[in-house]
Scaffold this motif. Structure first.
Motif, short mmCIF file in Angstrom:
data_model
loop_
_atom_site.label_atom_id
_atom_site.label_comp_id
_atom_site.label_asym_id
_atom_site.label_seq_id
_atom_site.Cartn_x
_atom_site.Cartn_y
_atom_site.Cartn_z
N UNK A 1 0.84 -1.21 0.00
CA UNK A 1 0.00 0.00 0.00
C UNK A 1 0.87 1.25 0.00
N UNK A 2 1.90 1.26 0.83
CA UNK A 2 2.80 2.42 0.89
C UNK A 2 3.98 2.27 -0.07
N UNK A 3 4.37 1.05 -0.38
CA UNK A 3 5.53 0.85 -1.26
C UNK A 3 5.12 0.69 -2.70
N UNK A 4 4.65 1.77 -3.32
CA UNK A 4 4.17 1.68 -4.69
C UNK A 4 5.31 1.50 -5.69
N UNK A 5 6.54 1.84 -5.29
CA UNK A 5 7.67 1.66 -6.20
C UNK A 5 8.26 0.27 -6.10
N UNK A 6 7.67 -0.61 -5.28
CA UNK A 6 8.17 -1.98 -5.17
C UNK A 6 7.78 -2.77 -6.42
N UNK A 7 8.73 -3.56 -6.90
CA UNK A 7 8.53 -4.36 -8.11
C UNK A 7 8.72 -5.83 -7.76
N UNK A 8 7.79 -6.66 -8.21
CA UNK A 8 7.89 -8.09 -7.95
C UNK A 8 9.05 -8.67 -8.76
N UNK A 9 9.96 -9.36 -8.07
CA UNK A 9 11.12 -9.97 -8.73
C UNK A 9 11.12 -11.48 -8.56
N UNK A 10 10.10 -12.03 -7.92
CA UNK A 10 10.02 -13.47 -7.72
C UNK A 10 8.82 -13.80 -6.85
#
Length: 561
Positions: A175-184
């Motif tokens: 919710x707060x980490x919108x810049x997080x990208x799924x890497x696995x």
């Protein structure tokens, strides 16, 4: 002829001397009782003895609630620590033990069944709490390095990882980490300054052991081929609370049942070198458990400090199904410190109160101290009664005598409190509770005894009898059922028998049972003779009283069922 005084001076001196002796004896009685209480501050000696004889079951985690109960019951600190060490070592040994074989099939014939029962009877008696305490004295402390290594080994062996928050769910940190990208699977990354990355994991823990395992915000450590390590700090994946969590909530331990899956955990790291962005998914997919130091490894913090160990104890206590019954028995033992208890026959069965068991003899030294205390109460009550009776004969109003008697009792109470130092500490050692105990157990009954003596001698004076005459008449006609008995004779002899039985009960138990049996015949014959002397109206009043008492007893029995 010189005028005669209403109350002779010699009688005043004797009365004052008896009163002073009673006050001093009351203070000595309070001091003796405080010394005996310091030898057994909990007052639960019989209950603790029954706990020590309780047979333990094979499940150490299920029996761990006894550590908390043993502590609350007032057991010595060294015994509590020894029991804690033994149960924790047994718990770890059970976690690290190989799976047990399937139980044997039922016997095929009656002869096999009989032979199996005989072999079961030949097995040794189960281990008790006392034997566990004796073995625990030789164990190392739970916070020692050797035990913590064994605990970590059981943690590594019993838990496995399952990546992802579960079907139909998303991690709260997205919710707060919108810049997080799924890497696995269950893994996210976000760029940071200086070429570093933020890494986040969402995972669940699965208990693969046959025992419940505690989970309390573990760490996840990854080790790369070059020996570099990356540590993830894990917490429960939930929305941040509106208020800061309390200490109990922050350090709460969750017990994971065998084969169960935990709630999602959110794990994160500080900014790490950029190469971990590729290495973390590879390491998580390569191995789910630690093998030779490679792959992800869960680090337990249950034994980092005594505080963490206390929260582990709370979690194991709450999971024990017998803890509630044991707590109720402990409360009953506290309310009735003189009750006798016996250990349960089955594994971890709560102690049973022996309602009709006689109290064991506590030794002649204790009996002598109790005799001194009882005689001190008797002397004090007689002193107050003689003083009040003399004042009443001198023409002093009964209200003034009553107030003076109450003031004298309050003075004896204040002197006893001063002798005890006014009470100290908290809980039942608080001055308030110390004063309530002294008044309700000692000085309150003593004042009621003074009131009873005044009432009894009022009856004796009305029939021109002395108390010694009622005692002699009662014993002389102990087997006579036909002779009529007056009201004064009945209550005078009953007071005599009550005093004798209380003396034996407090000072010479279990001889009070034999004395009670000896007093039963004259008291019963006295009651029969008194019933013959009553009118119909008096018999009706007694009948209504008996019916009311029987109803109260019946209600109490129904409540206890």
């Amino acid at each position: 002829m010189p005028p005669t005084l209403p109350l002779p001076l010699a009688r005043i001196r004797i009365t004052l001397l008896a009163l002073l002796l009673g006050l001093a004896a009351g203070a000595a009685f309070a001091a003796d009782d405080a010394a005996s209480h310091s030898r057994d501050p909990s007052g639960n000696a019989a209950f603790l003895a029954a706990v020590r004889d309780t047979p333990l079951g094979p499940d150490a985690a299920q029996a761990y609630f006894l550590v908390s109960l043993f502590r609350r019951a007032g057991a010595p600190a060294d015994e509590v620590a020894a029991l804690q060490r033994e149960l924790l070592h047994a718990y770890v040994a059970q976690l690290n033990a190989p799976p047990q074989a399937a139980p044997a099939p039922p016997p095929a014939s009656a002869w096999d069944s009989l032979r199996r029962r005989l072999s079961d009877r030949a097995q040794p008696a189960p281990e008790t709490v006392a034997t566990a305490i004796a073995r625990g004295r030789t164990r190392p402390a739970p916070l020692d390095a050797s035990f913590r290594e064994a605990w970590q080994a059981s943690f590594d062996q019993g838990l496995s990882l399952r990546l992802g928050p579960g079907e139909g769910r998303s991690p709260v940190f997205l919710i707060d980490g919108r810049d997080l990208e799924a890497i696995g699977p269950g893994t996210w990354a976000a760029p940071s300054a200086n070429g570093q990355v933020w890494l986040r994991l969402s995972l669940r823990l699965v208990n693969n052991s046959a025992r419940p395992l505690p989970v309390q915000r573990p760490e996840l450590r990854l080790v790369a081929e070059n020996g570099a390590s990356l540590v993830f700090q894990c917490d429960w994946d939930r929305a941040p609370p509106l208020r800061p969590p309390s200490e109990m909530q922050a350090h709460a331990v969750t017990l994971l049942a065998p084969g169960a899956e935990s709630a999602p955990l959110a794990c994160g790291t500080a900014p790490a070198p950029g190469y971990w962005r590729e290495r973390v998914p590879a390491l998580l997919l390569a191995a789910r458990t630690s093998e030779a130091g490679a792959g992800p490894r869960l680090i337990s913090h249950d034994l980092d400090s005594a505080r963490r160990l206390f929260h582990l104890e709370l979690a194991l206590t709450e999971s024990a199904p017998q803890a509630a019954d044991w707590g109720q028995r402990l409360q009953l033992a506290r309310r009735e410190p003189g009750s006798q208890w016996t250990a349960g026959e089955r594994l971890l069965e709560p102690p049973e109160r022996r309602r009709w068991a006689s109290a064991p003899h506590q030794g002649w030294q204790s009996s002598l101290a109790a005799f001194k205390a009882f005689m001190a109460m008797t002397v004090l009550a007689l002193g107050l009664f003689v003083a009040g009776r003399g004042l009443r004969r001198a023409g002093v109003p009964s209200v003034v005598v009553g107030v003076g008697t109450l003031a004298a009792g309050a003075g004896a109470f204040a002197l006893a409190m001063a002798q005890l130092g006014g009470g100290s500490g908290t809980g039942y050692g608080h001055p308030l509770w110390t004063g309530i105990a002294l008044w309700s157990v000692y000085f309150g009954p003593m004042l009621f005894a003074v009131l009873g003596l005044h009432w009894l001698h009022k009856l004796l004076d009305a029939e021109d009898l002395s108390w010694w005459e009622t005692v002699a008449t009662g014993w002389r006609h102990a087997a006579n059922l036909t002779r009529p008995t007056s009201r004064a004779e009945f209550w005078g002899f009953l007071a005599h028998c009550t005093w004798l039985w209380m003396l034996a009960r407090l000072c010479a138990a279990p001889l009070d049972r034999w004395l009670g049996a000896a007093l039963l015949l004259p008291v019963l014959t006295l009651a029969v003779r008194r019933l013959h002397s009553l009118t119909r109206d008096e018999l009706a009043e007694i009948g209504l009283t008996v019916i009311g008492v029987l109803l109260l007893v019946l209600l109490q029995v129904v409540e206890n069922i």
